[in-house]
Scaffold this motif. Structure first.
Motif, PDB file in Angstrom:
ATOM      1  N   ILE A 101       8.284 -20.814 -29.871  1.00 17.20           N
ATOM      2  CA  ILE A 101       7.835 -21.822 -29.029  1.00 17.20           C
ATOM      3  C   ILE A 101       9.888 -21.923 -28.366  1.00 17.20           C
ATOM      4  O   ILE A 101      10.660 -21.222 -29.193  1.00 17.20           O
ATOM      5  N   ALA A 102       9.509 -22.923 -27.397  1.00 15.10           N
ATOM      6  CA  ALA A 102      10.537 -23.014 -26.412  1.00 15.10           C
ATOM      7  C   ALA A 102      11.491 -24.076 -27.270  1.00 15.10           C
ATOM      8  O   ALA A 102      11.067 -24.745 -28.376  1.00 15.10           O
ATOM      9  N   PRO A 103      13.162 -24.365 -27.242  1.00 16.97           N
ATOM     10  CA  PRO A 103      13.705 -24.615 -28.294  1.00 16.97           C
ATOM     11  C   PRO A 103      13.446 -26.642 -27.948  1.00 16.97           C
ATOM     12  O   PRO A 103      13.177 -27.499 -28.700  1.00 16.97           O
ATOM     13  N   GLU A 104      12.676 -26.978 -27.230  1.00 18.53           N
ATOM     14  CA  GLU A 104      12.859 -27.824 -26.246  1.00 18.53           C
ATOM     15  C   GLU A 104      11.367 -28.306 -26.914  1.00 18.53           C
ATOM     16  O   GLU A 104      11.000 -29.371 -27.765  1.00 18.53           O
ATOM     17  N   ASP A 105      10.372 -27.791 -27.325  1.00 10.19           N
ATOM     18  CA  ASP A 105       8.946 -27.524 -28.213  1.00 10.19           C
ATOM     19  C   ASP A 105       9.277 -27.963 -29.168  1.00 10.19           C
ATOM     20  O   ASP A 105       8.731 -28.647 -30.043  1.00 10.19           O
ATOM     21  N   ALA A 106      10.552 -27.124 -29.944  1.00  7.57           N
ATOM     22  CA  ALA A 106      10.579 -26.788 -31.420  1.00  7.57           C
ATOM     23  C   ALA A 106      11.258 -28.750 -32.022  1.00  7.57           C
ATOM     24  O   ALA A 106      10.864 -28.822 -32.865  1.00  7.57           O
ATOM     25  N   LEU A 107      12.153 -28.665 -30.863  1.00  2.96           N
ATOM     26  CA  LEU A 107      11.882 -30.244 -31.386  1.00  2.96           C
ATOM     27  C   LEU A 107      11.137 -31.523 -30.870  1.00  2.96           C
ATOM     28  O   LEU A 107      11.314 -32.371 -31.738  1.00  2.96           O
TER      29      LEU A 107
END
Length: 116
Positions: A101-107
């Motif tokens: 998961i990309a960091p922005e999607d994890a957020l």
């Protein structure tokens, strides 16, 4: 003396039930993987129209609805099938582990999970 029931929940993170059941799609083939049932920071439960291959890996697009704010955000996640079992009327329950998961999607996911 009464019998004591012991439950062993093997989930790594608490699950949140989806208020709606959005369609989760494979971004590579554009085929539906199933409808979202519940979600955590580490896994997803879908009700699927077909049985996936054991340990199959997918790149998936998952819409996250926010009923309070009236908005929908979509995230992309890498999934690996962990288990599946028959449900009703030719459908399958399928449990997936989130493997990427990309960091922005994890957020985005973390914020969605924190909302009641």
């Amino acid at each position: 003396m009464t019998a004591q029931v012991i439950s062993f929940d093997q989930r790594r993170a608490p699950r949140k039930r989806a208020a709606a059941t959005p369609l989760v799609t494979d971004t590579i083939s554009a085929r539906p993987l199933g409808h979202l049932c519940n979600l955590s920071a580490s896994g997803v439960l879908l009700i699927s129209p077909a049985r996936p291959r054991s340990e199959a890996v997918f790149q998936a697009r998952l819409p996250l609805a926010d009923a309070r704010q009236g908005s929908v955000a979509a995230i992309e996640i890498g999934l690996q099938e962990q288990w599946h079992q028959a449900a009703n009327a030719g459908q399958m329950w399928v449990g997936y582990r989130i493997i990427a998961i990309a960091p922005e999607d994890a957020l985005t996911l973390a914020h969605w999970l924190q909302r009641a």
